[in-house]
Design a protein around this motif. Structure first.
Motif: not given
Length: 125
Positions: A9, A13, A15, A122
């Motif tokens: 993450w 990622r 988010s 996240p």
């Protein structure tokens, strides 16, 4: 969230939000890895198979690091309540250095914002 998922993450990622400290330390880790591979490449003779291997490793890590830097910057922008598209400024040579320093210094929004409940998690986490 297991540790492996947290690292995926953090680096890959877009988010959620990331704090100033996490942004700086993750960026520093990426820079150290790139510098190490470049250093190793400079130590081997030109045109050697080892040199080609180190060069290939450097370029692979470079591509991954560009993605990771963008993902980190988007999440850092989310932490200060700004849209991630501003991370496109990282591709402008002199501005990228100023943007990195600014993202390391500007405090995030206290409490939840539209991008997540808290930093270093996240969205929805």
């Amino acid at each position: 969230m297991p540790e492996k998922d947290k690292l995926i993450w953090l680096f890959f990622r877009f988010s959620g939000r990331v704090s100033r400290a996490a942004y700086f330390l993750a960026g520093l880790l990426l820079a150290v890895i790139q510098a190490f591979l470049l250093y190793r490449f400079t130590l081997v003779p030109e045109e050697s198979s080892a040199g080609q291997g180190w060069a290939a490793a450097f370029w692979i890590v470079m591509v991954v690091a560009v993605w990771a830097n963008i993902a980190l910057s988007v999440k850092r922008l989310h932490d200060i309540g700004k849209p991630g598209i501003i991370a496109a400024a990282l591709f402008i040579p002199v501005i990228s250095i100023v943007a990195f320093i600014a993202l390391c210094l500007i405090p995030g929004n206290p409490g939840p914002n539209q991008y997540g409940q808290r930093p270093n998690a996240p969205a929805g986490g």
